[in-house]
Design an enzyme around this catalytic site. Structure first.
Site, short mmCIF file in Angstrom:
data_model
loop_
_atom_site.label_atom_id
_atom_site.label_comp_id
_atom_site.label_asym_id
_atom_site.label_seq_id
_atom_site.Cartn_x
_atom_site.Cartn_y
_atom_site.Cartn_z
N GLU A 65 0.81 -1.23 0.00
CA GLU A 65 0.00 0.00 0.00
C GLU A 65 0.84 1.28 0.00
O GLU A 65 0.41 2.30 -0.51
CB GLU A 65 -0.96 0.01 1.19
CG GLU A 65 -2.09 -1.02 1.08
CD GLU A 65 -1.73 -2.38 1.65
OE1 GLU A 65 -0.54 -2.61 1.96
OE2 GLU A 65 -2.65 -3.21 1.80
N PHE A 100 -11.34 -6.80 14.10
CA PHE A 100 -10.29 -7.28 13.20
C PHE A 100 -9.95 -6.20 12.16
O PHE A 100 -10.84 -5.67 11.51
CB PHE A 100 -10.74 -8.57 12.51
CG PHE A 100 -9.72 -9.09 11.52
CD1 PHE A 100 -8.47 -9.53 11.95
CD2 PHE A 100 -10.01 -9.12 10.16
CE1 PHE A 100 -7.53 -9.99 11.04
CE2 PHE A 100 -9.07 -9.59 9.25
CZ PHE A 100 -7.83 -10.02 9.69
N GLN A 101 -8.69 -5.88 12.03
CA GLN A 101 -8.19 -4.86 11.10
C GLN A 101 -8.81 -3.50 11.34
O GLN A 101 -8.96 -2.71 10.41
CB GLN A 101 -8.35 -5.31 9.64
CG GLN A 101 -7.47 -6.52 9.33
CD GLN A 101 -7.36 -6.84 7.85
OE1 GLN A 101 -8.28 -6.59 7.08
NE2 GLN A 101 -6.25 -7.43 7.46
N LYS A 147 -17.54 -0.08 6.39
CA LYS A 147 -18.05 -1.10 5.48
C LYS A 147 -19.57 -0.99 5.31
O LYS A 147 -20.09 -1.20 4.22
CB LYS A 147 -17.67 -2.49 6.01
CG LYS A 147 -17.64 -3.53 4.90
CD LYS A 147 -16.93 -4.79 5.34
CE LYS A 147 -17.01 -5.84 4.24
NZ LYS A 147 -16.33 -7.09 4.61
N MET A 166 24.91 7.81 0.56
CA MET A 166 24.89 9.14 1.16
C MET A 166 25.26 9.07 2.64
O MET A 166 26.01 9.90 3.15
CB MET A 166 23.51 9.78 0.98
CG MET A 166 23.45 11.23 1.40
SD MET A 166 24.59 12.28 0.47
CE MET A 166 23.52 12.94 -0.80
#
Lengths: 578, 180
Positions: free
Chosen positions: A69, A131-132, A181, A493
């Site tokens: 993501e 959940f999530q 949802k 760097m």
């Protein structure tokens, strides 16, 4: 009141003539209303309804399935910066959402318009540690321009309209719309009204004529002025207005990293890049300037060095759209608040025609010193090993007018200084946040946004491995990016700093790398390795003539340093050539 | 040099704004001395009163960062002499003859009297509240709570009205142009 916001309590009035659709479909149809053609995303439990709706619109919207993501946001950033349109992403709740935080922060610091739709657990389970479930609004408060949570289907069109308006107007930035949802599954009477006004949000200040007059007066008086071009010029689409201003005033102009390509590299008034690893002339001459005209830039510390010594003999005109940037780092003698596309012509119209030939010659002298001492040796095909400068030079010569995408680190500085820009929106790089791993997904987004242009990504061996899973996206979606891997086996760097400031104690900066040929092949991407000067041009030509994606691994000198360099915290005129 | 400022923030009445506002303080490294939230005199608009003690330049920048929040309408910053400031404190103190004498002398309201303790209310400036605390402390304070400071500006009208007039006019102009 005519412009009151959407509320959480009003009861929806059913309207018979409007189509009754699901919240999920409303998301997609709102996108279509906003002219969205491409979405970057990754499905998951709490966003399945939106993906289900998307399935029916596959012929109208192009969805790019990324592999992580974070890369959905970076790709959307690349897309936005190549096209000037707002980048769009969809992710699921919980880990899908938290994975985007780095991308949002990057877009926030670099003022990139991005709309992220995140799924959220059903509203009746909010706050139960479902959940999530994660409190994504709280998490994104400091990395978004605006965010909101939508818990009812009927609020979706209004929320998305606000999101697009806020993301793209004024100083652009990322916004999050978190949709539960049940809101995705709920039904609504779909009606879309693009947003043009929010009473608590006034993105464009009215330009103050007194400020313009004062700016004009200072510009006419100045003997040693310098213009500092920021990304604001590109975001405002004010490249023409900038050139008109410079050409009438005869003022030399330097660019910030993100402002590159607003003015073509070969423009007679262009004197180089500002900043810690910028060009010699605009840094060393900073002390001599009597007027600095900052145009759409925010005086990042990588540009100013020690801010108390920045432009120490100069008056400052700060042209900027974001009031919060005025006097934040550098005090502005004349702040010109507003969109530079409007304010620049107002100034140009009223200043006297001028030229500063002698003053510009001072820059040319410095440019020549840098060319002889730094640039020519860096691009010369000599020494035992291939070096980054010559690779950038060779690619820039072969790929005329490509979009340059970089990752973060030494290759970023070599590429941004040695690449030659012909037209605007030709550099995509992570400036403010300095996000390693930004390059590959941003290049994907850029190529999808501008398929007619070549996209050349410069990336180090460290940065590539941060998001190398996106090679899979390149294969699946057939994205023809040219990847130039500068492999020196180091986090270059950091190693440079360790060499210069930490007594060569190379603490965990050496990388033992995978076989990049196998990595390319595993993802069915054309590959070539180059190690010798004499093979470079041929390899670059092969990359150019090969259709589709290409990974060119350049095995470069292991310990090379980027110069010039302003030591951290020092005044910019203390720039070191070695 | 650090100075005291009263920042009043007007925002749309939406969920989560307080958190957005306090995020700006943590991000810009400014401590909140006290905070109070309430509706304003204008319907649908919320008002936050935040006290800070900090460098004037830093506060000026902070104010602009707060105003940048999309749902924030306008932010004003005052010095203490531009406003009328008050706060409220409750003290639960052990009962004794001395305490009851003190109450009479200091214009303190008694909210509740029990066999063992007495609950006192004091409204006033921060200094007065601190002073009373110091006086009561030797007699045993069981509990103490103090509200954030609230402020009313000394000019007659809410300055936000002018902002609302300005944006309303802007909106009307925009609608006119669109209808043409």
């Amino acid at each position: 009141m005519a412009f009151s916001g959407f509320s959480d309590t009003s009861t929806p009035q059913p309207k018979k003539d409007l189509p009754r659709i699901s919240g999920s479909e409303a998301v997609i149809r709102s996108f279509l209303e906003e002219g969205v053609e491409t979405i970057f995303g990754y499905p998951g439990g709490a966003i399945i309804p939106v993906y289900d709706a998307l399935y029916s619109y596959r012929d109208k919207v192009n969805h790019i399935l990324v592999r992580h993501e974070q890369c959905a946001i970076h790709a959307a950033q690349g897309y936005a910066r190549a096209t000037g349109k707002t980048g769009v992403c969809i992710v699921t709740s919980g880990p899908g959402a938290t994975n985007t935080v780095t991308g949002l922060a990057d877009a926030m610091l670099d003022s990139t318009p991005v709309v992220l739709i995140s799924g959220q657990v059903a509203s009746n389970t909010l706050g139960t540690d479902a959940f999530q479930e994660i409190n994504f609004i709280e998490i994104t408060n400091s990395v978004t321009k605006w965010n909101c949570q939508v818990k009812r289907a009927e609020d979706i069109p209004e929320a998305i309209a606000r999101a697009f308006y806020i993301a793209s107007s004024g100083r652009p930035g990322p916004v999050v719309v978190d949709i539960t949802k049940d809101a995705q599954n709920g039904l609504l009477d779909f009606e879309y009204k693009p947003k043009k006004f929010i009473r608590s949000y006034q993105p464009y200040a009215d330009i103050d004529n007194d400020q313009i007059s004062e700016a004009v007066r200072l510009i006419n008086l100045a003997r040693k002025p310098m213009a500092l071009i920021g990304q604001g010029v590109i975001l405002a689409g004010a490249e023409r207005e900038l050139q008109d201003f410079l050409e009438k005033s005869g003022i030399p102009a330097a660019s910030t990293l993100l402002g590159l390509s607003a003015l073509p590299s070969d423009h007679p008034l262009y004197v180089g890049m500002l900043g810690m690893h910028g060009n010699y002339a605009p840094n060393i001459k900073n002390r001599d300037c009597d007027l600095l005209i900052a145009i759409g830039m925010r005086f990042d510390d990588r540009v100013t060095g020690d801010p108390s010594k920045f432009g120490i003999n100069a008056k400052i005109i700060h042209m900027e759209i974001d009031p919060a940037e005025i006097n934040k780092i550098i005090y502005a003698d004349v702040p010109v608040l507003g969109d530079v596309k409007q304010s620049l012509p107002m100034i140009t119209e009223r200043i006297s025609k001028n030229d500063h030939t002698e003053w510009i010659n001072e820059f040319r002298v410095c440019n020549n010193i840098e060319r002889e001492d730094i640039i020519e040796p860096a691009i010369e095909r000599r020494g035992a090993h291939l070096r980054m400068g010559e690779v950038v030079d060779a690619v820039s010569k072969e790929f005329d007018d490509a979009i340059l995408v970089t990752d973060v680190g030494q290759q970023q500085m070599f590429a941004s200084k040695y690449f030659r820009f012909k037209r605007t929106r030709s550099i995509i790089t992570s400036g403010g946040l300095g996000t390693m791993g930004f390059g590959l997904p941003a290049a994907i987004g850029a190529k999808i946004g501008a398929p007619e242009r070549e996209v050349c990504l410069f990336v180090g061996d460290g940065g590539l491995q941060m998001t190398s899973q996106e090679l899979g996206t390149i294969f699946q979606s057939n994205v023809g990016v040219k990847i130039i891997l500068m492999n020196n086996g180091f986090l270059g760097m950091v190693r440079q700093w360790q060499e210069l400031f930490y007594n060569k104690r190379y603490s965990f900066t050496e990388l033992v790398n995978p076989d990049f040929e196998l990595l390319a092949k595993a993802n069915r991407i054309a590959y070539r390795c180059v190690e010798r000067h004499e093979d470079l041009d041929d390899a670059v030509r092969e990359m150019h003539s090969t259709p589709g994606a290409f990974l060119l691994e350049c095995r470069v000198q292991r310990e090379e340093n980027v110069f010039p360099m302003v030591p951290a915290g020092a005044p910019v005129h203390d720039i070191r050539l070695e | 040099m650090d100075r005291e400022f009263i920042i009043t923030i007007f925002s749309e009445n939406k969920v989560g704004i307080l958190s957005q506002v306090t995020t700006v303080f943590t991000h810009r490294n400014v401590n909140i001395e006290s905070i109070a939230a309430s509706p304003s005199a204008i319907e649908g608009i919320h008002k936050y009163t935040i006290m800070v003690k900090n460098d004037p330049e830093r506060v000026a920048n902070l104010v602009k960062q707060i105003e940048k929040k999309v749902d924030v309408l306008k932010v004003f910053c005052y010095t203490p002499n531009e406003v009328v400031l008050q706060q409220l404190a409750l003290y639960k103190v052990k009962r004794s003859r001395n305490v009851e004498d003190m109450v009479r002398r200091h214009n303190v309201r008694i909210l509740e009297i029990h066999d063992e303790y007495i609950v006192l209310e004091k409204t006033g400036h921060k200094e007065e509240i601190d002073e009373l605390y110091q006086m009561l402390a030797p007699h045993g304070i069981y509990q103490f709570v103090c509200s954030g400071q609230v402020a009313i500006i000394k000019s007659r009208r809410e300055l936000l009205d002018e902002y609302l007039k300005y944006v309303n006019a802007k909106y009307q102009r925009m609608m006119l142009q669109e209808n043409k």
